[in-house]
Design a protein around this motif. Sequence first.
Motif, PDB file in Angstrom:
ATOM      1  N   GLU A   8       0.834  -1.204   0.000  1.00  0.00           N
ATOM      2  CA  GLU A   8       0.000   0.000   0.000  1.00  0.00           C
ATOM      3  C   GLU A   8       0.874   1.261   0.000  1.00  0.00           C
ATOM      4  O   GLU A   8       0.599   2.224  -0.714  1.00  0.00           O
ATOM      5  N   VAL A   9       1.932   1.248   0.786  1.00  0.00           N
ATOM      6  CA  VAL A   9       2.843   2.389   0.848  1.00  0.00           C
ATOM      7  C   VAL A   9       3.527   2.591  -0.496  1.00  0.00           C
ATOM      8  O   VAL A   9       3.631   3.718  -0.998  1.00  0.00           O
ATOM      9  N   VAL A  10       3.980   1.511  -1.121  1.00  0.00           N
ATOM     10  CA  VAL A  10       4.633   1.593  -2.438  1.00  0.00           C
ATOM     11  C   VAL A  10       3.647   2.153  -3.472  1.00  0.00           C
ATOM     12  O   VAL A  10       3.996   3.009  -4.283  1.00  0.00           O
ATOM     13  N   HIS A  11       2.422   1.658  -3.438  1.00  0.00           N
ATOM     14  CA  HIS A  11       1.392   2.140  -4.361  1.00  0.00           C
ATOM     15  C   HIS A  11       1.145   3.641  -4.159  1.00  0.00           C
ATOM     16  O   HIS A  11       1.041   4.415  -5.126  1.00  0.00           O
ATOM     17  N   ASN A  12       1.071   4.089  -2.906  1.00  0.00           N
ATOM     18  CA  ASN A  12       0.859   5.506  -2.616  1.00  0.00           C
ATOM     19  C   ASN A  12       2.037   6.360  -3.091  1.00  0.00           C
ATOM     20  O   ASN A  12       1.850   7.478  -3.574  1.00  0.00           O
ATOM     21  N   LEU A  13       3.260   5.819  -2.948  1.00  0.00           N
ATOM     22  CA  LEU A  13       4.431   6.549  -3.433  1.00  0.00           C
ATOM     23  C   LEU A  13       4.401   6.691  -4.954  1.00  0.00           C
ATOM     24  O   LEU A  13       4.717   7.764  -5.495  1.00  0.00           O
ATOM     25  N   GLU A  14       4.022   5.635  -5.661  1.00  0.00           N
ATOM     26  CA  GLU A  14       3.924   5.689  -7.121  1.00  0.00           C
ATOM     27  C   GLU A  14       2.846   6.702  -7.542  1.00  0.00           C
ATOM     28  O   GLU A  14       3.045   7.487  -8.486  1.00  0.00           O
ATOM     29  N   PHE A  15       1.755   6.683  -6.842  1.00  0.00           N
ATOM     30  CA  PHE A  15       0.681   7.627  -7.127  1.00  0.00           C
ATOM     31  C   PHE A  15       1.155   9.073  -6.910  1.00  0.00           C
ATOM     32  O   PHE A  15       0.872   9.974  -7.711  1.00  0.00           O
ATOM     33  N   ALA A  16       1.906   9.291  -5.850  1.00  0.00           N
ATOM     34  CA  ALA A  16       2.430  10.627  -5.549  1.00  0.00           C
ATOM     35  C   ALA A  16       3.407  11.086  -6.637  1.00  0.00           C
ATOM     36  O   ALA A  16       3.406  12.260  -7.038  1.00  0.00           O
ATOM     37  N   LEU A  19       1.369  12.037  -9.671  1.00  0.00           N
ATOM     38  CA  LEU A  19       0.701  13.301  -9.384  1.00  0.00           C
ATOM     39  C   LEU A  19       1.679  14.469  -9.507  1.00  0.00           C
ATOM     40  O   LEU A  19       1.352  15.522 -10.075  1.00  0.00           O
ATOM     41  N   GLN A  20       2.902  14.270  -9.013  1.00  0.00           N
ATOM     42  CA  GLN A  20       3.928  15.302  -9.097  1.00  0.00           C
ATOM     43  C   GLN A  20       4.283  15.573 -10.564  1.00  0.00           C
ATOM     44  O   GLN A  20       4.447  16.729 -10.969  1.00  0.00           O
ATOM     45  N   LYS A  21       4.385  14.541 -11.387  1.00  0.00           N
ATOM     46  CA  LYS A  21       4.671  14.713 -12.817  1.00  0.00           C
ATOM     47  C   LYS A  21       3.547  15.491 -13.497  1.00  0.00           C
ATOM     48  O   LYS A  21       3.794  16.368 -14.328  1.00  0.00           O
ATOM     49  N   THR A  22       2.316  15.170 -13.148  1.00  0.00           N
ATOM     50  CA  THR A  22       1.162  15.867 -13.730  1.00  0.00           C
ATOM     51  C   THR A  22       1.195  17.342 -13.370  1.00  0.00           C
ATOM     52  O   THR A  22       1.008  18.210 -14.236  1.00  0.00           O
TER      53      THR A  22
END
Length: 108
Positions: A8-16, A19-22
């Motif tokens: 879950e933490v890894v998934h949240n980091l990837e999502f972040a 989001l930062q790239k966007t």
Amino acid sequence: EAVEKYDEVVHNLEFAKELQKTFSGLSQDLLKAQKKAQRRESLLKLEAEKKKLRTILQIQYVLQNFTQEHVQKDFKGGVNGAIYLPSKELDYLIRFAKLTCPERNENL
């Protein structure tokens, strides 16, 4: 318990990261749009200044023609397509032309 939430933490980091790239891409697009708008605005200002200068030069050209004798005769007599102007009004235009139109040095 921490190991269980690792995915879950890894998934949240990837999502972040995504989001930062966007946000970064949107920020760059905004900067480009602002630069384009500034360029467009400066071009519009430049065109407006050119138009003002063109108008001033046209008015000066017309006024300078009033200082020529043959033009004065045409307006005094109302001939050659010129309207009749009383001498007093023509004198006002001639004086105004001399005040507003610098003399040109034809040698330059």
